[in-house]
Design a protein around this motif. Sequence first.
Motif, PDB file in Angstrom:
ATOM      1  N   GLN A 259      -1.694  -6.710   1.613  1.00 30.63           N
ATOM      2  CA  GLN A 259      -0.629  -6.173   0.765  1.00 30.63           C
ATOM      3  C   GLN A 259      -1.209  -5.272  -0.314  1.00 30.63           C
ATOM      4  N   ARG A 260      -2.287  -5.726  -0.924  1.00 34.40           N
ATOM      5  CA  ARG A 260      -2.882  -4.948  -2.003  1.00 34.40           C
ATOM      6  C   ARG A 260      -3.528  -3.664  -1.468  1.00 34.40           C
ATOM      7  N   SER A 261      -4.138  -3.750  -0.297  1.00 37.35           N
ATOM      8  CA  SER A 261      -4.714  -2.546   0.300  1.00 37.35           C
ATOM      9  C   SER A 261      -3.639  -1.507   0.576  1.00 37.35           C
ATOM     10  N   ARG A 262      -2.512  -1.935   1.144  1.00 37.72           N
ATOM     11  CA  ARG A 262      -1.407  -1.005   1.401  1.00 37.72           C
ATOM     12  C   ARG A 262      -0.912  -0.379   0.099  1.00 37.72           C
ATOM     13  N   GLN A 263      -0.843  -1.192  -0.925  1.00 32.04           N
ATOM     14  CA  GLN A 263      -0.386  -0.702  -2.229  1.00 32.04           C
ATOM     15  C   GLN A 263      -1.297   0.413  -2.742  1.00 32.04           C
ATOM     16  N   TRP A 264      -2.603   0.196  -2.662  1.00 34.32           N
ATOM     17  CA  TRP A 264      -3.536   1.219  -3.128  1.00 34.32           C
ATOM     18  C   TRP A 264      -3.469   2.468  -2.253  1.00 34.32           C
ATOM     19  N   TYR A 265      -3.385   2.282  -0.936  1.00 31.14           N
ATOM     20  CA  TYR A 265      -3.299   3.440  -0.050  1.00 31.14           C
ATOM     21  C   TYR A 265      -2.040   4.254  -0.336  1.00 31.14           C
ATOM     22  N   ASP A 266      -0.926   3.584  -0.653  1.00 28.85           N
ATOM     23  CA  ASP A 266       0.296   4.298  -1.020  1.00 28.85           C
ATOM     24  C   ASP A 266       0.076   5.162  -2.255  1.00 28.85           C
ATOM     25  N   ILE A 267      -0.591   4.599  -3.249  1.00 19.49           N
ATOM     26  CA  ILE A 267      -0.858   5.332  -4.487  1.00 19.49           C
ATOM     27  C   ILE A 267      -1.740   6.552  -4.200  1.00 19.49           C
ATOM     28  N   VAL A 268      -2.772   6.360  -3.391  1.00 16.73           N
ATOM     29  CA  VAL A 268      -3.680   7.470  -3.056  1.00 16.73           C
ATOM     30  C   VAL A 268      -2.916   8.567  -2.313  1.00 16.73           C
ATOM     31  N   HIS A 269      -2.091   8.174  -1.352  1.00 12.11           N
ATOM     32  CA  HIS A 269      -1.291   9.133  -0.588  1.00 12.11           C
ATOM     33  C   HIS A 269      -0.420   9.965  -1.520  1.00 12.11           C
TER      34      HIS A 269
END
Length: 419
Positions: A259-269
Amino acid sequence: MPAPRLDRRTFLRSAGVAIALPFMDAMIPAGASEARKAMTQPPRMVLVGQPLGMYAPNFFPEQAGRKYEPSRYLKALQPLRDQFTVFSGMSHRYAAGHFAEVGLLTGVAPEFIRERDIKNGISLDQEVASHVGNQTRFSSLVLGGGDVAWNRRGVRIPAEQRATQVFKKLFIAGTPEEMSREVQRVRDGRSILDDVGGQIKSLNGKVSSNDRQRLDLFLSSVREAEQHLQQDEHWSTTPKPKLEYKTPTSDFGGPELLQRSRQWYDIVHLALQTDSTRVVSLFLGTQERPEIDGVNIGHHDASHHGQDPAKLEQLALIEEAEVKVFGEFLTKLKASTEGDHTLLERTAVFYASNLGNSSSHDNHNLPVLLAGGAFKHQGHVAFDRENNMLLSNLFVRMLHHMNIEAKSFGASTGVIGEV
Protein backbone atom coordinates in the motif's frame (compact mmCIF):
# COMPACT_ATOMS: atom_id res chain seq x y z
CA MET A 1 -10.34 28.49 -36.00
CA PRO A 2 -7.12 27.35 -34.29
CA ALA A 3 -7.40 25.87 -30.81
CA PRO A 4 -6.27 28.17 -27.98
CA ARG A 5 -2.73 27.64 -26.72
CA LEU A 6 -2.00 26.90 -23.07
CA ASP A 7 1.04 27.98 -21.12
CA ARG A 8 3.22 25.11 -19.84
CA ARG A 9 2.67 26.47 -16.33
CA THR A 10 -1.13 26.57 -16.44
CA PHE A 11 -2.63 25.90 -13.01
CA LEU A 12 -6.08 25.02 -11.70
CA ARG A 13 -6.54 27.40 -8.79
CA SER A 14 -8.82 28.10 -5.86
CA ALA A 15 -8.28 29.15 -2.26
CA GLY A 16 -5.74 26.67 -0.90
CA VAL A 17 -5.30 24.73 -4.17
CA ALA A 18 -2.82 25.17 -7.02
CA ILE A 19 -2.68 22.17 -9.40
CA ALA A 20 -0.19 22.19 -12.27
CA LEU A 21 -1.52 20.51 -15.39
CA PRO A 22 0.24 17.69 -17.23
CA PHE A 23 1.89 18.37 -20.57
CA MET A 24 -0.71 18.62 -23.37
CA ASP A 25 -0.61 19.25 -27.12
CA ALA A 26 -2.16 22.67 -26.52
CA MET A 27 1.03 23.66 -24.70
CA ILE A 28 3.20 23.20 -27.79
CA PRO A 29 3.56 26.60 -29.50
CA ALA A 30 1.91 26.75 -32.91
CA GLY A 31 4.43 26.08 -35.66
CA ALA A 32 7.06 24.95 -33.16
CA SER A 33 10.09 23.22 -34.62
CA GLU A 34 10.98 19.65 -33.71
CA ALA A 35 13.80 21.00 -31.55
CA ARG A 36 11.37 23.23 -29.66
CA LYS A 37 8.94 20.34 -29.19
CA ALA A 38 11.75 18.24 -27.74
CA MET A 39 12.53 21.00 -25.26
CA THR A 40 8.92 20.93 -24.03
CA GLN A 41 9.19 17.18 -23.44
CA PRO A 42 12.23 17.01 -21.13
CA PRO A 43 13.90 13.80 -19.93
CA ARG A 44 13.40 12.69 -16.34
CA MET A 45 15.00 10.25 -13.94
CA VAL A 46 13.54 8.14 -11.13
CA LEU A 47 15.82 6.09 -8.87
CA VAL A 48 14.16 3.39 -6.76
CA GLY A 49 16.10 1.63 -4.03
CA GLN A 50 15.17 -1.51 -2.09
CA PRO A 51 16.91 -2.18 1.24
CA LEU A 52 16.67 -5.98 1.34
CA GLY A 53 17.80 -7.08 -2.11
CA MET A 54 16.08 -9.55 -4.42
CA TYR A 55 16.62 -13.30 -4.29
CA ALA A 56 18.87 -13.79 -7.34
CA PRO A 57 17.48 -17.12 -8.72
CA ASN A 58 14.00 -15.58 -8.82
CA PHE A 59 15.12 -12.23 -10.25
CA PHE A 60 17.75 -12.89 -12.92
CA PRO A 61 16.87 -14.80 -16.11
CA GLU A 62 19.08 -17.75 -16.95
CA GLN A 63 19.61 -16.62 -20.55
CA ALA A 64 21.17 -13.36 -21.69
CA GLY A 65 19.83 -11.19 -24.50
CA ARG A 66 16.38 -10.17 -25.68
CA LYS A 67 15.03 -13.72 -25.98
CA TYR A 68 15.47 -14.66 -22.33
CA GLU A 69 12.91 -16.79 -20.52
CA PRO A 70 11.45 -14.55 -17.79
CA SER A 71 12.34 -15.39 -14.22
CA ARG A 72 9.62 -15.76 -11.59
CA TYR A 73 9.73 -12.07 -10.67
CA LEU A 74 10.05 -10.72 -14.21
CA LYS A 75 6.88 -12.46 -15.38
CA ALA A 76 4.91 -9.56 -13.89
CA LEU A 77 6.77 -7.12 -16.18
CA GLN A 78 6.42 -8.99 -19.47
CA PRO A 79 3.81 -6.61 -20.96
CA LEU A 80 6.65 -4.05 -20.83
CA ARG A 81 9.34 -6.49 -21.94
CA ASP A 82 10.75 -4.27 -24.69
CA GLN A 83 11.02 -1.27 -22.40
CA PHE A 84 13.42 -2.46 -19.73
CA THR A 85 16.80 -4.15 -19.32
CA VAL A 86 17.90 -6.38 -16.44
CA PHE A 87 21.60 -6.35 -15.57
CA SER A 88 23.39 -9.12 -13.72
CA GLY A 89 27.02 -9.08 -12.62
CA MET A 90 26.98 -5.42 -11.54
CA SER A 91 27.95 -3.80 -8.24
CA HIS A 92 30.06 -1.12 -6.59
CA ARG A 93 32.35 -3.90 -5.28
CA TYR A 94 31.77 -2.87 -1.66
CA ALA A 95 32.55 -5.18 1.24
CA ALA A 96 29.72 -7.10 2.87
CA GLY A 97 27.41 -5.19 5.18
CA HIS A 98 24.27 -3.05 5.34
CA PHE A 99 26.43 0.09 5.59
CA ALA A 100 26.88 -0.03 1.80
CA GLU A 101 23.38 1.41 1.42
CA VAL A 102 24.96 4.87 1.59
CA GLY A 103 26.90 4.20 -1.62
CA LEU A 104 24.04 2.76 -3.68
CA LEU A 105 23.51 5.97 -5.68
CA THR A 106 26.92 7.59 -5.19
CA GLY A 107 29.09 4.75 -6.48
CA VAL A 108 32.28 6.10 -4.96
CA ALA A 109 35.34 3.87 -4.73
CA PRO A 110 35.18 0.97 -2.23
CA GLU A 111 37.84 2.50 0.02
CA PHE A 112 35.46 5.39 0.74
CA ILE A 113 32.54 3.21 1.83
CA ARG A 114 33.72 1.24 4.82
CA GLU A 115 32.04 0.40 8.08
CA ARG A 116 32.59 3.28 10.56
CA ASP A 117 34.55 5.21 7.92
CA ILE A 118 32.28 6.76 5.28
CA LYS A 119 33.65 9.42 2.93
CA ASN A 120 30.84 9.76 0.46
CA GLY A 121 30.32 11.78 -2.70
CA ILE A 122 27.32 13.21 -4.53
CA SER A 123 24.48 10.85 -5.40
CA LEU A 124 23.22 10.43 -8.94
CA ASP A 125 19.92 12.21 -8.29
CA GLN A 126 21.65 15.27 -6.85
CA GLU A 127 24.15 15.37 -9.70
CA VAL A 128 21.24 15.53 -12.12
CA ALA A 129 19.46 18.12 -9.95
CA SER A 130 22.55 20.34 -10.07
CA HIS A 131 22.14 20.53 -13.86
CA VAL A 132 18.35 20.62 -14.37
CA GLY A 133 16.88 21.41 -10.96
CA ASN A 134 16.48 25.13 -11.65
CA GLN A 135 13.97 24.35 -14.41
CA THR A 136 11.28 23.03 -12.07
CA ARG A 137 9.57 24.01 -8.84
CA PHE A 138 11.47 21.31 -6.92
CA SER A 139 15.07 20.64 -7.91
CA SER A 140 14.58 17.04 -6.78
CA LEU A 141 12.40 14.94 -4.52
CA VAL A 142 14.05 12.62 -1.98
CA LEU A 143 11.36 10.26 -0.76
CA GLY A 144 10.68 7.23 1.41
CA GLY A 145 13.67 6.84 3.70
CA GLY A 146 17.14 5.37 3.70
CA ASP A 147 20.52 7.07 3.39
CA VAL A 148 20.91 7.19 -0.38
CA ALA A 149 20.79 10.91 -1.29
CA TRP A 150 23.99 12.94 -0.74
CA ASN A 151 25.12 16.40 -1.79
CA ARG A 152 28.42 17.31 -3.42
CA ARG A 153 30.10 17.73 -0.02
CA GLY A 154 29.14 14.19 0.94
CA VAL A 155 26.44 15.29 3.39
CA ARG A 156 23.32 13.14 3.58
CA ILE A 157 20.04 14.69 2.41
CA PRO A 158 17.16 13.50 4.63
CA ALA A 159 14.24 11.88 2.84
CA GLU A 160 10.65 13.02 3.15
CA GLN A 161 8.96 10.08 4.85
CA ARG A 162 5.32 11.22 4.81
CA ALA A 163 3.50 11.11 1.49
CA THR A 164 0.88 13.48 2.91
CA GLN A 165 3.51 16.20 3.27
CA VAL A 166 4.74 15.74 -0.30
CA PHE A 167 1.18 15.77 -1.64
CA LYS A 168 0.58 19.02 0.22
CA LYS A 169 3.73 20.56 -1.27
CA LEU A 170 2.66 19.57 -4.77
CA PHE A 171 -1.00 20.59 -4.73
CA ILE A 172 -1.97 22.65 -1.72
CA ALA A 173 -1.09 26.33 -1.41
CA GLY A 174 -2.34 29.38 0.46
CA THR A 175 -2.51 30.49 4.05
CA PRO A 176 -1.92 27.99 6.88
CA GLU A 177 -5.67 27.96 7.50
CA GLU A 178 -6.43 27.22 3.84
CA MET A 179 -3.82 24.47 3.71
CA SER A 180 -5.17 22.91 6.88
CA ARG A 181 -8.68 23.00 5.47
CA GLU A 182 -7.68 21.30 2.22
CA VAL A 183 -5.74 18.56 4.01
CA GLN A 184 -8.79 17.91 6.19
CA ARG A 185 -10.98 17.72 3.08
CA VAL A 186 -8.78 14.94 1.71
CA ARG A 187 -8.84 13.13 5.05
CA ASP A 188 -12.65 13.35 5.07
CA GLY A 189 -12.85 11.78 1.63
CA ARG A 190 -13.58 14.96 -0.34
CA SER A 191 -11.42 15.73 -3.37
CA ILE A 192 -9.48 18.95 -3.77
CA LEU A 193 -10.63 18.72 -7.39
CA ASP A 194 -14.16 19.66 -6.32
CA ASP A 195 -13.11 23.30 -5.92
CA VAL A 196 -11.78 23.51 -9.47
CA GLY A 197 -14.50 21.52 -11.20
CA GLY A 198 -15.72 24.52 -13.16
CA GLN A 199 -12.23 25.25 -14.46
CA ILE A 200 -11.81 21.64 -15.54
CA LYS A 201 -15.13 21.72 -17.43
CA SER A 202 -14.17 24.97 -19.14
CA LEU A 203 -10.74 23.60 -20.08
CA ASN A 204 -12.25 20.43 -21.55
CA GLY A 205 -14.27 22.57 -23.91
CA LYS A 206 -11.17 24.29 -25.28
CA VAL A 207 -8.75 21.43 -25.95
CA SER A 208 -8.53 18.50 -28.35
CA SER A 209 -9.91 15.03 -27.66
CA ASN A 210 -6.34 13.77 -27.12
CA ASP A 211 -5.74 16.46 -24.51
CA ARG A 212 -9.07 15.67 -22.83
CA GLN A 213 -7.95 12.05 -22.50
CA ARG A 214 -4.63 13.18 -20.98
CA LEU A 215 -6.43 15.48 -18.57
CA ASP A 216 -8.89 12.74 -17.56
CA LEU A 217 -6.01 10.34 -16.89
CA PHE A 218 -4.20 12.97 -14.83
CA LEU A 219 -7.26 13.83 -12.75
CA SER A 220 -7.87 10.12 -12.13
CA SER A 221 -4.29 9.88 -10.85
CA VAL A 222 -4.92 12.78 -8.46
CA ARG A 223 -8.05 11.08 -7.10
CA GLU A 224 -6.19 7.78 -6.68
CA ALA A 225 -3.44 9.57 -4.75
CA GLU A 226 -6.08 11.17 -2.52
CA GLN A 227 -7.64 7.78 -1.85
CA HIS A 228 -4.28 6.34 -0.84
CA LEU A 229 -3.71 9.29 1.48
CA GLN A 230 -7.09 8.61 3.06
CA GLN A 231 -5.97 5.01 3.60
CA ASP A 232 -2.74 6.33 5.09
CA GLU A 233 -4.75 8.32 7.64
CA HIS A 234 -6.75 5.19 8.44
CA TRP A 235 -3.68 3.01 8.93
CA SER A 236 -1.93 5.63 11.06
CA THR A 237 -4.69 5.23 13.67
CA THR A 238 -5.22 1.48 13.29
CA PRO A 239 -3.49 -0.75 15.87
CA LYS A 240 -0.95 -3.08 14.34
CA PRO A 241 -1.41 -6.85 14.69
CA LYS A 242 0.56 -8.63 17.37
CA LEU A 243 2.92 -11.17 15.86
CA GLU A 244 5.45 -13.63 17.17
CA TYR A 245 8.60 -11.92 15.95
CA LYS A 246 10.93 -9.20 17.08
CA THR A 247 9.50 -5.68 16.88
CA PRO A 248 11.10 -3.89 13.88
CA THR A 249 13.28 -0.88 14.55
CA SER A 250 13.43 0.53 11.00
CA ASP A 251 12.64 4.22 10.64
CA PHE A 252 11.35 3.83 7.08
CA GLY A 253 8.59 1.89 5.39
CA GLY A 254 5.04 2.13 6.63
CA PRO A 255 2.05 0.27 7.99
CA GLU A 256 1.77 -1.94 4.92
CA LEU A 257 4.51 -2.41 2.34
CA LEU A 258 2.54 -2.67 -0.89
CA GLN A 259 0.00 0.00 0.00
CA ARG A 260 2.75 2.41 0.92
CA SER A 261 4.75 1.62 -2.21
CA ARG A 262 1.71 2.35 -4.39
CA GLN A 263 1.19 5.59 -2.50
CA TRP A 264 4.74 6.76 -3.19
CA TYR A 265 4.59 5.69 -6.84
CA ASP A 266 1.37 7.71 -7.24
CA ILE A 267 3.10 10.79 -5.84
CA VAL A 268 6.10 10.32 -8.14
CA HIS A 269 3.83 9.86 -11.17
CA LEU A 270 1.97 13.09 -10.38
CA ALA A 271 5.19 15.02 -9.77
CA LEU A 272 6.50 13.95 -13.18
CA GLN A 273 3.21 14.60 -14.98
CA THR A 274 3.08 18.16 -13.66
CA ASP A 275 6.80 18.72 -14.29
CA SER A 276 7.12 19.69 -10.62
CA THR A 277 10.50 17.98 -10.67
CA ARG A 278 12.56 15.97 -13.16
CA VAL A 279 14.53 13.84 -10.74
CA VAL A 280 13.29 11.65 -7.90
CA SER A 281 14.98 9.21 -5.55
CA LEU A 282 12.69 6.82 -3.70
CA PHE A 283 13.83 4.30 -1.11
CA LEU A 284 11.19 1.70 -0.28
CA GLY A 285 10.86 -1.13 2.16
CA THR A 286 9.89 -2.27 5.59
CA GLN A 287 11.08 -4.95 7.96
CA GLU A 288 7.52 -5.67 9.07
CA ARG A 289 5.20 -8.41 7.86
CA PRO A 290 3.40 -7.25 4.71
CA GLU A 291 -0.26 -8.07 4.18
CA ILE A 292 0.29 -10.79 1.57
CA ASP A 293 -1.49 -14.15 1.51
CA GLY A 294 0.86 -16.91 2.58
CA VAL A 295 3.24 -14.59 4.46
CA ASN A 296 3.35 -14.78 8.26
CA ILE A 297 6.86 -13.49 9.03
CA GLY A 298 8.54 -10.13 8.66
CA HIS A 299 10.26 -9.08 5.45
CA HIS A 300 13.62 -8.80 7.20
CA ASP A 301 13.24 -12.26 8.72
CA ALA A 302 12.35 -13.74 5.33
CA SER A 303 15.29 -12.01 3.63
CA HIS A 304 17.70 -13.61 6.11
CA HIS A 305 16.54 -17.02 5.00
CA GLY A 306 19.70 -19.10 5.36
CA GLN A 307 18.35 -21.15 2.40
CA ASP A 308 15.41 -22.34 4.52
CA PRO A 309 12.80 -23.43 1.91
CA ALA A 310 9.84 -22.13 3.93
CA LYS A 311 11.41 -18.69 4.36
CA LEU A 312 12.51 -18.60 0.73
CA GLU A 313 8.95 -19.14 -0.44
CA GLN A 314 7.63 -16.38 1.79
CA LEU A 315 10.42 -14.10 0.59
CA ALA A 316 9.46 -14.91 -3.01
CA LEU A 317 5.84 -13.95 -2.35
CA ILE A 318 6.96 -10.60 -0.91
CA GLU A 319 9.46 -9.75 -3.65
CA GLU A 320 7.14 -10.95 -6.41
CA ALA A 321 4.48 -8.57 -5.11
CA GLU A 322 7.02 -5.69 -4.92
CA VAL A 323 7.99 -6.16 -8.56
CA LYS A 324 4.33 -6.31 -9.57
CA VAL A 325 3.63 -2.95 -7.89
CA PHE A 326 6.70 -1.51 -9.61
CA GLY A 327 5.26 -2.78 -12.89
CA GLU A 328 2.01 -0.95 -12.16
CA PHE A 329 4.01 2.27 -11.84
CA LEU A 330 5.77 1.68 -15.17
CA THR A 331 2.40 0.99 -16.80
CA LYS A 332 1.05 4.31 -15.54
CA LEU A 333 4.06 6.11 -16.97
CA LYS A 334 3.46 4.38 -20.30
CA ALA A 335 -0.20 5.45 -20.29
CA SER A 336 0.73 9.12 -19.75
CA THR A 337 1.69 10.92 -22.95
CA GLU A 338 3.65 14.07 -23.73
CA GLY A 339 3.31 15.10 -27.33
CA ASP A 340 4.55 12.17 -29.41
CA HIS A 341 6.09 10.30 -26.47
CA THR A 342 4.93 8.51 -23.37
CA LEU A 343 6.17 9.57 -19.97
CA LEU A 344 7.93 6.22 -19.70
CA GLU A 345 9.87 6.98 -22.89
CA ARG A 346 10.97 10.29 -21.36
CA THR A 347 11.89 8.84 -17.96
CA ALA A 348 14.86 6.67 -17.03
CA VAL A 349 13.62 4.46 -14.17
CA PHE A 350 16.35 2.70 -12.19
CA TYR A 351 15.38 -0.09 -9.76
CA ALA A 352 18.02 -1.75 -7.59
CA SER A 353 19.25 -2.69 -4.12
CA ASN A 354 22.57 -2.32 -2.35
CA LEU A 355 22.35 -6.01 -1.37
CA GLY A 356 22.93 -8.86 -3.76
CA ASN A 357 22.36 -11.51 -1.09
CA SER A 358 20.61 -10.12 1.96
CA SER A 359 20.95 -13.37 3.89
CA SER A 360 24.76 -12.93 3.94
CA HIS A 361 24.78 -9.12 3.57
CA ASP A 362 26.73 -9.52 0.34
CA ASN A 363 26.95 -6.46 -1.91
CA HIS A 364 27.94 -8.12 -5.18
CA ASN A 365 25.79 -9.12 -8.17
CA LEU A 366 23.14 -6.54 -7.31
CA PRO A 367 19.60 -6.78 -8.70
CA VAL A 368 19.55 -3.97 -11.28
CA LEU A 369 16.77 -3.05 -13.68
CA LEU A 370 16.62 -0.01 -15.98
CA ALA A 371 13.31 0.86 -17.61
CA GLY A 372 12.04 3.49 -20.02
CA GLY A 373 14.15 6.41 -21.16
CA ALA A 374 16.16 6.91 -24.34
CA PHE A 375 17.84 3.53 -24.21
CA LYS A 376 18.14 0.58 -26.59
CA HIS A 377 16.88 -2.06 -24.21
CA GLN A 378 18.50 -5.47 -24.47
CA GLY A 379 16.43 -7.77 -22.27
CA HIS A 380 19.10 -9.27 -20.00
CA VAL A 381 22.67 -7.97 -20.06
CA ALA A 382 24.88 -10.44 -18.19
CA PHE A 383 28.27 -9.36 -16.89
CA ASP A 384 30.75 -11.49 -14.92
CA ARG A 385 29.11 -12.41 -11.62
CA GLU A 386 32.47 -12.88 -9.96
CA ASN A 387 34.34 -9.86 -11.37
CA ASN A 388 31.45 -7.42 -11.46
CA MET A 389 31.02 -4.53 -13.87
CA LEU A 390 31.00 -1.24 -11.95
CA LEU A 391 27.47 0.06 -11.54
CA SER A 392 28.81 3.61 -11.81
CA ASN A 393 29.50 2.93 -15.50
CA LEU A 394 25.73 2.59 -15.96
CA PHE A 395 25.23 5.83 -14.03
CA VAL A 396 27.36 7.66 -16.61
CA ARG A 397 25.07 6.34 -19.35
CA MET A 398 22.04 7.52 -17.37
CA LEU A 399 23.54 11.01 -17.10
CA HIS A 400 23.83 11.05 -20.88
CA HIS A 401 20.10 10.26 -21.07
CA MET A 402 19.56 13.48 -19.09
CA ASN A 403 21.62 15.37 -21.70
CA ILE A 404 24.48 15.75 -19.21
CA GLU A 405 27.75 15.08 -21.02
CA ALA A 406 29.58 13.47 -18.12
CA LYS A 407 32.78 11.51 -18.66
CA SER A 408 32.73 9.86 -15.25
CA PHE A 409 30.72 9.46 -12.08
CA GLY A 410 31.73 7.97 -8.75
CA ALA A 411 34.36 5.30 -9.32
CA SER A 412 33.38 4.69 -12.95
CA THR A 413 35.97 3.44 -15.41
CA GLY A 414 33.94 4.14 -18.53
CA VAL A 415 30.36 4.07 -19.77
CA ILE A 416 28.00 1.19 -20.41
CA GLY A 417 27.52 0.87 -24.15
CA GLU A 418 25.09 -2.05 -24.13
CA VAL A 419 22.02 0.23 -23.84
